[in-house]
Design an enzyme around this catalytic site. Sequence first.
Site, PDB file in Angstrom:
ATOM      1  N   ASP A  28      67.576  47.281  46.160  1.00 21.40           N
ATOM      2  CA  ASP A  28      66.487  47.664  47.059  1.00 21.40           C
ATOM      3  C   ASP A  28      66.885  47.326  48.482  1.00 21.40           C
ATOM      4  OD1 ASP A  28      63.246  48.265  46.327  1.00 21.40           O
ATOM      5  OD2 ASP A  28      63.708  47.726  48.391  1.00 21.40           O
ATOM      6  N   PHE A  47      57.413  58.023  31.690  1.00 17.69           N
ATOM      7  CA  PHE A  47      56.025  58.232  31.279  1.00 17.69           C
ATOM      8  C   PHE A  47      55.312  56.901  31.039  1.00 17.69           C
ATOM      9  CE2 PHE A  47      58.488  61.916  29.859  1.00 17.69           C
ATOM     10  CZ  PHE A  47      57.796  62.950  30.466  1.00 17.69           C
ATOM     11  N   GLU A 107      51.029  51.875  34.121  1.00 17.18           N
ATOM     12  CA  GLU A 107      50.884  50.557  34.726  1.00 17.18           C
ATOM     13  C   GLU A 107      49.937  49.716  33.872  1.00 17.18           C
ATOM     14  OE1 GLU A 107      50.092  50.599  38.949  1.00 17.18           O
ATOM     15  OE2 GLU A 107      51.125  52.520  39.144  1.00 17.18           O
ATOM     16  N   LYS A 120      57.247  66.439  33.544  1.00 18.91           N
ATOM     17  CA  LYS A 120      56.564  65.278  34.107  1.00 18.91           C
ATOM     18  C   LYS A 120      55.266  65.690  34.788  1.00 18.91           C
ATOM     19  CE  LYS A 120      55.792  61.247  36.033  1.00 18.91           C
ATOM     20  NZ  LYS A 120      55.308  60.081  35.275  1.00 18.91           N
ATOM     21  N   LEU A 163      39.871  60.450  26.865  1.00 19.25           N
ATOM     22  CA  LEU A 163      38.536  61.035  26.750  1.00 19.25           C
ATOM     23  C   LEU A 163      37.473  59.969  26.980  1.00 19.25           C
ATOM     24  CD1 LEU A 163      38.722  63.538  23.731  1.00 19.25           C
ATOM     25  CD2 LEU A 163      38.665  64.062  26.179  1.00 19.25           C
ATOM     26  N   ALA A 194      34.857  58.514  29.490  1.00 19.97           N
ATOM     27  CA  ALA A 194      34.132  58.850  30.718  1.00 19.97           C
ATOM     28  C   ALA A 194      34.041  57.639  31.634  1.00 19.97           C
ATOM     29  CB  ALA A 194      32.734  59.356  30.381  1.00 19.97           C
ATOM     30  N   CYS A 198      50.158  57.765  40.174  1.00 25.22           N
ATOM     31  CA  CYS A 198      50.728  58.960  39.539  1.00 25.22           C
ATOM     32  C   CYS A 198      49.790  60.170  39.546  1.00 25.22           C
ATOM     33  CB  CYS A 198      51.148  58.647  38.104  1.00 25.22           C
ATOM     34  SG  CYS A 198      52.588  57.572  37.994  1.00 25.22           S
ATOM     35  N   LYS A 239      48.785  61.689  43.021  1.00 20.47           N
ATOM     36  CA  LYS A 239      49.968  62.216  43.711  1.00 20.47           C
ATOM     37  C   LYS A 239      50.540  63.435  42.993  1.00 20.47           C
ATOM     38  CE  LYS A 239      53.818  59.830  43.245  1.00 20.47           C
ATOM     39  NZ  LYS A 239      54.874  60.696  42.655  1.00 20.47           N
ATOM     40  N   ARG A 268      46.388  51.621  44.610  1.00 15.37           N
ATOM     41  CA  ARG A 268      46.632  52.938  45.199  1.00 15.37           C
ATOM     42  C   ARG A 268      45.634  53.967  44.662  1.00 15.37           C
ATOM     43  NH1 ARG A 268      53.079  53.292  44.299  1.00 15.37           N
ATOM     44  NH2 ARG A 268      52.478  51.970  42.526  1.00 15.37           N
TER      45      ARG A 268
END
Length: 445
Positions: A30, A150, A153, A202, A248, A250, A258, A261, A325
């Site tokens: 990084d 896939f 988080e 994706k 499913l 609610a 993800c 975006k 986010r």
Amino acid sequence: MKLAVIGTGYVGLVSGVCFSDLGNDVTCVDKLSEKIELLQRGEVPIYEPGLKELIEKNTEAGRLRFTTDLTAAVQHADIVILAVGTPSLPNGEANLTYIMGAAREIALSINGPKVIMTKSTVPVGTNEKIENEFRQFSLHPVSIASVPEFLREGSAVRDTMNPDRIIIGTTSDKARQMIEELHRPLTDQILFTDVRSAEMIKYASNAFLATKISFINEIANICEKVGADVTLVAEGMGHDKRIGSSFLKAGIGYGGSCFPKDTQALIQIAGHVDYEFKLLKSVVEVNRDQRFNVIRKLETILDDLSGKTIAIWGLAFKPETDDVRDSPAFEIITSLLQRGAVVKAYDPIATDNFRQNLEHAKVKYCHSAKDAAQNADALCVLTEWKEFRNISPTEIQAWLARPNLIDGRNIYTEEELENTGLVYYSVGRPNMNNGVKEQTPQLSF
């Protein structure tokens, strides 16, 4: 194998750590020296269950290291994994500045043939652009592959080690063989495609899951008007193998890094080829509006929100993560502040991240659920943390100044609410709403 993972966000860090746990030699790279120093000390910049323990284990075993030296990491590796962020531009398109910059830096660094494996989520055609960077700036041949991730988080380690499937998009026999060997310890569910199809898989997967969430939220809104219970409706739907029970549930809509975006990016991808993705545009619109149901229900109970104290439980977009986010809490709290409310907010993990993005004099960030709820005019549950589920409605009623509870995640049951005096609103369960009820229309055919 020897791996260099470029980027230590959720995808890069979790992938690199898990690959090291499979016995590979992994160097995570990084540009942010403070992040690398943190990781070298054994600390973790994100909250992800199980990750810290794996970092400690594999660092001690000598299979995992962290550096800012991209050149050395790339030259040491057999496979270079691109896991650089592709955030949204203001128009919704994916920003490819960082991944293309990383590709050029890798191209200038490599000292021999390499396999380049892209795990970043990128628009269709991006890997061809990456390949062109190597043709232009590298003296050595590379084999390009798209291997989308896939992971979720909050369960990213588990998802990485137990994947539903692995998608390998490549035209290179060398890349196919090496990447298959890398993933074979995880699963035998490996699908080989061309590069463009892998890139699209994706986006299509995330768009479909987002569609399921917006669909069940629309059904929930109808349930509230016709007197049906969305939890029973979702259960009945989920038993159909063609539909399935996942996604499913609610609530107040999706958030995170993800779905928001990727849905916007796919709309832009379609637009660039003169196709209007009407369905996905509606999914995005439904999701944003769903958040404001919390505000509408508060106004039903309290009328004018000016000067009222509203408690918020949950700032992360989902439990078991500190990621805020595109969390629904941002728009809900901002809307409350615009209406003159005073907000008391609490989250077990994500408070500091949230406060960095929304610092306001009328938001008090609390150190406990009780502190947030104490003497509030209403409590809104926005994230389904286990901590909140373990607090009884009786306790909540005792803490509140006025007994108003908006359950945006349907975490409480009818049995738990029995014998309380709470004015309770959930999502799509009108039989449990004991506040000001909408009259159920009489249906005729």
